[in-house]
Design a protein around this motif. Structure first.
Motif, mmCIF file in Angstrom:
data_model
loop_
_atom_site.group_PDB
_atom_site.id
_atom_site.type_symbol
_atom_site.label_atom_id
_atom_site.label_comp_id
_atom_site.label_asym_id
_atom_site.label_seq_id
_atom_site.Cartn_x
_atom_site.Cartn_y
_atom_site.Cartn_z
ATOM 1 N N ASP A 214 0.823 -1.199 0.000
ATOM 2 C CA ASP A 214 0.000 0.000 0.000
ATOM 3 C C ASP A 214 0.856 1.247 0.000
ATOM 4 O O ASP A 214 1.866 1.318 0.677
ATOM 5 N N VAL A 215 0.431 2.242 -0.741
ATOM 6 C CA VAL A 215 1.092 3.536 -0.746
ATOM 7 C C VAL A 215 0.070 4.574 -0.329
ATOM 8 O O VAL A 215 -0.998 4.682 -0.927
ATOM 9 N N LEU A 216 0.369 5.307 0.710
ATOM 10 C CA LEU A 216 -0.535 6.351 1.168
ATOM 11 C C LEU A 216 -0.444 7.544 0.230
ATOM 12 O O LEU A 216 0.636 8.045 -0.056
ATOM 13 N N GLU A 217 -1.583 7.987 -0.242
ATOM 14 C CA GLU A 217 -1.613 9.131 -1.145
ATOM 15 C C GLU A 217 -1.161 10.386 -0.391
ATOM 16 O O GLU A 217 -1.580 10.626 0.731
ATOM 17 N N VAL A 218 -0.312 11.149 -1.022
ATOM 18 C CA VAL A 218 0.219 12.353 -0.388
ATOM 19 C C VAL A 218 0.019 13.558 -1.293
ATOM 20 O O VAL A 218 -0.153 13.413 -2.495
ATOM 21 N N VAL A 219 0.048 14.747 -0.698
ATOM 22 C CA VAL A 219 -0.031 15.971 -1.474
ATOM 23 C C VAL A 219 1.183 16.013 -2.395
ATOM 24 O O VAL A 219 2.301 15.722 -1.988
ATOM 25 N N GLY A 220 0.958 16.361 -3.630
ATOM 26 C CA GLY A 220 2.072 16.418 -4.575
ATOM 27 C C GLY A 220 2.174 15.195 -5.454
ATOM 28 O O GLY A 220 2.936 15.196 -6.413
ATOM 29 N N LEU A 221 1.413 14.146 -5.152
ATOM 30 C CA LEU A 221 1.389 12.973 -6.015
ATOM 31 C C LEU A 221 0.330 13.252 -7.072
ATOM 32 O O LEU A 221 -0.863 13.118 -6.832
ATOM 33 N N THR A 222 0.772 13.692 -8.217
ATOM 34 C CA THR A 222 -0.159 14.121 -9.256
ATOM 35 C C THR A 222 -0.908 12.931 -9.851
ATOM 36 O O THR A 222 -0.489 11.783 -9.724
ATOM 37 N N GLU A 223 -1.990 13.245 -10.526
ATOM 38 C CA GLU A 223 -2.771 12.186 -11.179
ATOM 39 C C GLU A 223 -1.911 11.437 -12.193
ATOM 40 O O GLU A 223 -2.028 10.226 -12.328
ATOM 41 N N GLN A 224 -1.034 12.159 -12.886
ATOM 42 C CA GLN A 224 -0.168 11.522 -13.880
ATOM 43 C C GLN A 224 0.796 10.547 -13.212
ATOM 44 O O GLN A 224 1.017 9.441 -13.712
#
Length: 195
Positions: free
Chosen positions: A45-55
């Motif tokens: 699992d990878v926790l979504e973080v600010v700065g992880l763009t949709e691309q």
């Protein structure tokens, strides 16, 4: 096996960016990477973080998501978990994997603190979660006082969430761990009257 997965993912990453991409790892994989504990798993699992763009998310999943060649070869795959989904203390505590980070060039890999992983598993508390928690207790990674402190930090944040009505079950799960695994006293946690 997990480290080999990340190394190959790094080798296959085709990026012109100068900055490393942060990959905060949560769940059982974070336990495997910080201890001698090991059991079969199908995902990381990878926790979504600010700065992880949709691309970046799209590229990560096309490279290492379910069904990819990389996932089939290593028998694990990468999932991206929304930041609001896990039951985590705020702020969650992450530790950089210095050794692995020296071996990759495109990612900055961090793992969720073991106690915070245990707190997160009090939400789902499936048989596999219980096994993970028990293993961390047996390996002396879980302190009852710290577990309660981190749980309370998660509870305070969760009170502002629409799912706050689930908190009594999480408290019951916490007390199961305190009583049955850590041989510590159960605790009473006051909740607002609307719960």
């Amino acid at each position: 096996m997990i480290e080999a997965f990340f190394k190959e993912m790094d080798e296959r990453w085709n990026s012109t960016g100068k900055n490393r991409i942060g990959l905060p790892i949560i769940g059982s994989t974070a336990l495997f990477l910080q201890s001698s504990y090991d059991r079969g798993t199908k995902d990381s699992d990878v926790l979504e973080v600010v700065g992880l763009t949709e691309q970046i998310k799209k590229t990560l999943l096309s490279l290492a998501g379910p069904g990819t060649r990389l996932a089939k070869r290593h028998k694990i795959h990468l999932d991206i978990v929304g930041q609001g989904i896990p039951f985590l203390p705020h702020p969650p505590l992450f530790h950089p994997l210095e050794k692995l980070n020296r071996q990759v060039k495109n990612f900055q890999i961090e793992v969720l603190d073991i106690t915070d992983v245990v707190v997160s598993k009090l939400k789902t508390f499936r048989a596999q979660d219980v096994d993970d928690i028990r293993a961390m207790v047996l390996l002396n990674f879980v302190d009852a006082r710290k577990l309660v402190q981190r749980f309370l930090a998660a509870k305070e944040y969760w009170l502002m969430d629409a799912r706050s009505e689930e908190l009594p079950q999480y408290i019951q799960n916490l007390n199961t761990v305190l009583r049955d695994f850590l041989e510590a006293e159960e605790i009473e946690i006051e909740l607002p009257p609307w719960i």
